[in-house]
Design a protein around this motif. Structure first.
Motif, mmCIF file in Angstrom:
data_model
loop_
_atom_site.group_PDB
_atom_site.id
_atom_site.type_symbol
_atom_site.label_atom_id
_atom_site.label_comp_id
_atom_site.label_asym_id
_atom_site.label_seq_id
_atom_site.Cartn_x
_atom_site.Cartn_y
_atom_site.Cartn_z
ATOM 1 N N ARG A 64 31.913 1.359 13.224
ATOM 2 C CA ARG A 64 31.184 2.319 12.393
ATOM 3 C C ARG A 64 32.130 3.492 12.136
ATOM 4 N N PHE A 65 32.087 4.044 10.954
ATOM 5 C CA PHE A 65 33.041 5.093 10.613
ATOM 6 C C PHE A 65 32.394 6.101 9.667
ATOM 7 N N ASP A 66 33.003 7.276 9.578
ATOM 8 C CA ASP A 66 32.534 8.319 8.663
ATOM 9 C C ASP A 66 33.222 8.147 7.316
ATOM 10 N N PHE A 67 32.425 8.113 6.260
ATOM 11 C CA PHE A 67 33.028 8.121 4.927
ATOM 12 C C PHE A 67 33.785 9.439 4.737
ATOM 13 N N ARG A 68 34.738 9.444 3.847
ATOM 14 C CA ARG A 68 35.537 10.645 3.607
ATOM 15 C C ARG A 68 34.641 11.860 3.316
ATOM 16 N N SER A 78 32.126 16.694 -1.626
ATOM 17 C CA SER A 78 31.741 17.017 -3.005
ATOM 18 C C SER A 78 32.689 16.387 -4.024
ATOM 19 N N GLN A 79 33.862 15.973 -3.556
ATOM 20 C CA GLN A 79 34.841 15.379 -4.464
ATOM 21 C C GLN A 79 34.834 13.852 -4.394
ATOM 22 N N THR A 80 33.929 13.284 -3.609
ATOM 23 C CA THR A 80 33.897 11.832 -3.459
ATOM 24 C C THR A 80 32.835 11.204 -4.349
ATOM 25 N N THR A 81 32.959 9.899 -4.549
ATOM 26 C CA THR A 81 32.021 9.146 -5.368
ATOM 27 C C THR A 81 31.604 7.875 -4.636
ATOM 28 N N PHE A 82 30.672 7.161 -5.221
ATOM 29 C CA PHE A 82 30.252 5.871 -4.676
ATOM 30 C C PHE A 82 31.438 4.919 -4.592
ATOM 31 N N THR A 83 32.270 4.930 -5.612
ATOM 32 C CA THR A 83 33.456 4.075 -5.609
ATOM 33 C C THR A 83 34.386 4.427 -4.456
ATOM 34 N N ASP A 84 34.487 5.724 -4.136
ATOM 35 C CA ASP A 84 35.301 6.140 -2.985
ATOM 36 C C ASP A 84 34.745 5.551 -1.695
ATOM 37 N N ASN A 85 33.396 5.507 -1.576
ATOM 38 C CA ASN A 85 32.783 4.922 -0.383
ATOM 39 C C ASN A 85 33.110 3.435 -0.266
ATOM 40 N N VAL A 86 33.079 2.745 -1.409
ATOM 41 C CA VAL A 86 33.456 1.329 -1.403
ATOM 42 C C VAL A 86 34.898 1.180 -0.940
ATOM 43 N N GLU A 87 35.787 2.048 -1.423
ATOM 44 C CA GLU A 87 37.188 1.982 -1.029
ATOM 45 C C GLU A 87 37.372 2.272 0.458
ATOM 46 N N ASP A 88 36.520 3.144 1.007
ATOM 47 C CA ASP A 88 36.598 3.420 2.444
ATOM 48 C C ASP A 88 36.251 2.176 3.256
ATOM 49 N N ILE A 89 35.270 1.404 2.789
ATOM 50 C CA ILE A 89 34.948 0.148 3.468
ATOM 51 C C ILE A 89 36.128 -0.812 3.379
ATOM 52 N N LEU A 90 36.767 -0.861 2.220
ATOM 53 C CA LEU A 90 37.932 -1.730 2.063
ATOM 54 C C LEU A 90 39.062 -1.291 2.990
ATOM 55 N N SER A 91 39.214 0.017 3.167
ATOM 56 C CA SER A 91 40.238 0.532 4.087
ATOM 57 C C SER A 91 39.897 0.162 5.524
ATOM 58 N N PRO A 138 22.996 1.761 -6.791
ATOM 59 C CA PRO A 138 23.364 3.098 -6.311
ATOM 60 C C PRO A 138 22.743 4.226 -7.130
ATOM 61 N N ILE A 139 22.358 3.942 -8.370
ATOM 62 C CA ILE A 139 21.778 4.979 -9.213
ATOM 63 C C ILE A 139 20.440 5.470 -8.666
ATOM 64 N N HIS A 140 19.888 4.711 -7.715
ATOM 65 C CA HIS A 140 18.626 5.107 -7.067
ATOM 66 C C HIS A 140 18.747 6.500 -6.450
ATOM 67 N N VAL A 141 19.958 6.877 -6.049
ATOM 68 C CA VAL A 141 20.187 8.172 -5.401
ATOM 69 C C VAL A 141 19.764 9.321 -6.318
ATOM 70 N N LYS A 142 19.871 9.136 -7.629
ATOM 71 C CA LYS A 142 19.552 10.212 -8.572
ATOM 72 C C LYS A 142 18.103 10.680 -8.457
ATOM 73 N N ARG A 143 17.229 9.797 -7.970
ATOM 74 C CA ARG A 143 15.819 10.161 -7.860
ATOM 75 C C ARG A 143 15.593 11.371 -6.967
ATOM 76 N N GLN A 170 29.248 16.732 -7.671
ATOM 77 C CA GLN A 170 29.915 16.891 -8.963
ATOM 78 C C GLN A 170 29.306 15.927 -9.986
ATOM 79 N N ARG A 171 29.503 16.261 -11.239
ATOM 80 C CA ARG A 171 29.022 15.381 -12.309
ATOM 81 C C ARG A 171 29.662 13.993 -12.198
ATOM 82 N N GLU A 172 30.932 13.956 -11.742
ATOM 83 C CA GLU A 172 31.628 12.674 -11.600
ATOM 84 C C GLU A 172 30.892 11.734 -10.648
ATOM 85 N N PHE A 173 30.200 12.318 -9.673
ATOM 86 C CA PHE A 173 29.448 11.507 -8.717
ATOM 87 C C PHE A 173 28.367 10.706 -9.445
ATOM 88 N N PHE A 174 27.622 11.378 -10.328
ATOM 89 C CA PHE A 174 26.547 10.723 -11.063
ATOM 90 C C PHE A 174 27.095 9.765 -12.122
#
Length: 407
Positions: A64-68, A78-91, A138-143, A170-174
């Motif tokens: 188990r690990f902490d996402f960035r 605040s500078q991370t995105t869903f894609t970054d989380n996926v990349e953290d799993i790959l790492s 993942p768009i469910h988070v917007k709710r 950030q807007r990039e997150f959405f």
């Protein structure tokens, strides 16, 4: 099974340090798994800690690990995105493949489950994926951010409260959430899927589980976590989740790895189980058994044979094997043998044929029952050969036990 937790760290794809914990059994590791925590949670949330430790008790070493940007990992959330989380799993996957073995099970809780689905679709080595109370997209988070969505849209960023804690998004997150194509994810997902979801979940409606299940290909399973809250805050619920994962995954990952468990001939490992005063776990290659003391001994639970029982069993098994080899070699009509053994201690002075008369003497009574049309001479020869079994000779010979500390 006794477990231990190792602190680990590895690099994300942008060079940031990611902090993790590997919960593993002290005994043989049956396989490795990755665990992705819920949105804005950390690796140390109770549900993640409990589930991973319970899995380790069953031989599944789980990272188990902490996402960035969360917990002990570097980065700005605040500078991370869903894609970054996926990349953290790959790492994390790359780290385990490099330092341990390829993880065969990928588990994700809440949004971590959705992230796990996306990550698993990129790896053919993942054999089993588990989602726990996860949204179908993942768009469910917007709710959860409708009050600030317009602000983020126009200003590019906004402050939100998540589980009582402030975060900046950030807007990039959405924008990144919108880009995710879950239909393509399920198309590329080759792993078996287990969907765990609570009908009582007030954060992620159970309809999400229905969608995940309908989109996935077989093999797939769905189990309702009746009465369980979204964050799985109760320990019995976390244990149940881990037990279900272990039982289900054994169909896809654990049985495969059972064939690769270490089998070092002649090596036996005994571990304190941590359950009860005397319960011990004994590993002999691919074999496992439990030792305990009977309830008549204070602290004993009688969950397994006592050490003396195991000693007698060793002598009895060796006796029967030796007689069988001899009978087959000599073609003797012995079709079945039974060996009954008991252990007792007597005072040396009470033992007529004992060389040493001081202190107490260990006596093992070995009764051999032979079935077959055997003559008296044949029975006597089998009795004599029984006395030559290797364990018998070891017990009566000169034995030195060399003990030393390691580490």
């Amino acid at each position: 099974m006794a477990t231990i937790t190792d602190r680990v760290s590895f690099k994300a794809r942008d060079g940031k340090s990611i902090a993790g914990r590997l919960d593993r059994p002290l005994g043989p590791i049956r396989c490795f798994a990755l665990y992705a925590h819920c949105f804005t949670c950390t690796k140390d949330i109770l549900s993640a800690t409990r589930i991973c430790r319970f899995l380790a008790e069953n031989g599944i070493a789980t990272l188990r690990f902490d996402f960035r940007g969360l917990g002990d990992s570097e980065g700005d959330f605040s500078q991370t995105t869903f894609t970054d989380n996926v990349e953290d799993i790959l790492s994390a996957y790359d780290f385990m493949q490099r330092e341990y073995k390829v993880p065969e099970i990928l588990i994700g809780h809440s949004l971590g489950g959705t992230t796990a689905l996306v990550a698993a679709s990129k790896f053919k080595e993942i054999k089993a994926v588990v989602t726990i109370n996860s949204p179908c997209h993942p768009i469910h988070v917007k709710r959860h951010f409708v009050d600030v969505e317009d602000e983020i849209l126009w200003s590019g960023a906004g402050d939100v409260m998540i589980q009582g804690r402030p975060f900046k998004l950030q807007r990039e997150f959405f924008d990144d959430l919108e880009k995710q194509d879950m239909k393509e994810v399920f198309k590329n997902l080759d792993a078996a899927l287990l969907v765990l979801h609570s009908p009582n979940d007030e954060t992620v409606n159970v309809k999400n589980a229905n969608y995940i299940f309908s989109m996935a290909r077989h093999p797939k399973s769905f189990i309702a976590l009746d009465g369980v809250d979204h964050l799985i805050t109760k320990e019995p619920d976390a244990r149940y989740v881990a037990q279900v994962i272990h039982a289900w995954a054994s169909r896809y990952a654990l049985l495969y790895n059972d064939k690769k468990m270490p089998n070092i001939e002649g090596q036996v490992m005994v571990l304190e189980s941590g359950e009860g005063k005397f319960r011990e776990e004994i590993y002999m290659g691919v074999h496992k058994m439990i030792a305990d003391e009977p309830p008549s001994v204070e602290g004993g639970q009688g969950l397994g044979p006592s050490p003396y029982d195991i000693l007698l069993a060793s002598l009895g098994a060796c006796t029967a094997m030796t007689m069988r080899m001899y009978a087959d070699y000599k073609k003797l009509p012995a079709y079945h043998a039974r060996v009954n053994l008991t252990h007792r201690k007597i005072h040396g002075e009470d033992c007529a044929d004992c060389e040493h008369k001081e202190g107490k003497i260990d006596i093992i009574d070995r009764e051999i029952v032979l079935e077959g049309d055997l003559s008296a001479a044949q029975r006597q020869s089998l009795l004599e050969i029984a006395k030559k079994c290797p364990i018998h000779r070891t017990l009566l010979g000169e034995v030195k036990i060399k003990s030393y500390l390691k580490g």
